[in-house]
Write an enzyme that holds these catalytic residues in place. Sequence first.
Site: not given
Ligand SMILES: [Zn+2]
Lengths: 256, 291
Positions: B32, B241, B244, B272
């Site tokens: 970090g 989605c 998909c 996807c």
């Molecule tokens: Zn998708």
Amino acid sequence: MTPLISVKDITKSYGAHIGCADVSFDLYPGEVMGIVGESGSGKSTLLNCMAGHLRPDAGSVVFDTRGHGPRDTVTMSEPERRMLSRTDWAFVHQHARDGLRMGVSAGGNVGERLMAVGARHYGDIRDKAVDWLERVEIDAGRVDDRPTTFSGGMQQRLQIARNLVTGPRLVFMDEPTGGLDVSVQARLLDLLRGLVRDMGLSAIIVTHDLAVVRLLANRLMVMKDGQVVENGLTDQVLDDPQHAYTQLLVSSVLQV
Amino acid sequence: MTPSSEYNFAYLDEQTKRMIRRAILKGLAIPGYQVPFASREMPMPYGWGTGGVQVSAAVLTPDDRFKVIDQGADDTTNAVSIRTFFERTAGVATTTATPVATVIQTRHRIPEEPLTEGQVLVYQVPIPEPLRFLEPRESETRKMHSLEEYGLMHVKLYEDISRHGHIATSYAYPVKVEARYVMDPSPIPKFDNPKLGDCPAIQLFGAGREQRIYALPPYTQVVSLDFEDHPFEASKADHPCGLCGADDSYLDEVIVDDTGGRMFVCSDTDYCEGRQAAGHRGKDLGGKDAA
Ligand SMILES: [Zn+2]
């Protein structure tokens, strides 16, 4: 009784020019010390040395810390000093914009010190911010407004709220009423006097305005050319000045 | 493809790569922490991920399989040009498939497919300093990091809530690393923040214009900042989605026709397509995975 802050032989020069020389005094809890002098008298240099903004060439500033008792803040590590300045200490600048975040809401400005010491409950932080706005006579409805929309007097009161919210044990003030209209100054002084009385604040106030010390300070230190020329109870010094310079200072005020 | 002989492997000379690797190792040793490095001119403009490109150049080996994503997609101009750049200058194999990639350079996303040990994720970072929003002075922010003075980060979140009623910061959402450094995770959506922590892969962050590199070694603790009464939420659009049917992936809203028709699709194109290839169909493809 242990002094809250014990200043010993503080000296700071800028090359050949003396900022302040061999200044010593003790301040006890609940006391308000006024430091007066003309510009260039060394009063601001002294204030900045005490508050850790400037490193003095010599001397010590021993502060009675909450956790570890009396400690010399000149020689302590920077993290410790910065921690003090967000917990036990507060610093009110002459120009509110030096002490505020102008891009952050009033509530965020007051809440910053709380968050800096670990507050993580939004509702609590906001409640405290609103409470403090009211204590400095700013309408609670302005909590989400930025200080850029505030008058000069409101900005200064907001700066005071932002400083006092964490219950500091010592407040440094640098010309807190400077640059404000006379009527605004009077209101601010009343407010400060109320806060000092109600909270039992200890404070060190640098000003060129004798009316400010008359109203707020128990004790008074007069500076000229980097030296303390007179030191005592405020009423005593103002009513019966011993040093020629103080006499001049007091008389010039009385004639105004 | 064979690398062009005009360039050293992966474009940068060995001296420069060593310098960048030292910065990376220091970053990994102090998770970090922003390590300064001497950023080099790259044959692409700032804003095209020159920091990420230099980090990739320093970690790539001839055996690597390289993937580049831009907001989750492998096929944007930016992603294609960086991928082509390393095909030319390093001759490395490239891929769009997250699981087989060994080095993934990314802009603004973490792949949906969980990363594994041995993988390196390289982020392109525009502004590495999370405190800059409220404190523009570099000398002061450096001090705040070294002294762990992070109250200001919460002031930023406080302002969000006071203005919007909730924490409206939705990307570049600040995190605290191993209870020590506050870090800007680059402009990934906050939906991706939980993937930063306890991740088996190495995560490297490169800011070219700002000349900073920082890193998260595998399995680092990363916590998103929040308030007790406004806890962090890894939110996303509340849809599956359209292509998909995935209901666990970060979605982009896209305009699909000139009458203003819209659909939500995975921003991670590889994820996807992989799901579609496995037979999943969203409602916009008439599938039964539709909600
Ligand atoms: Zn998708």
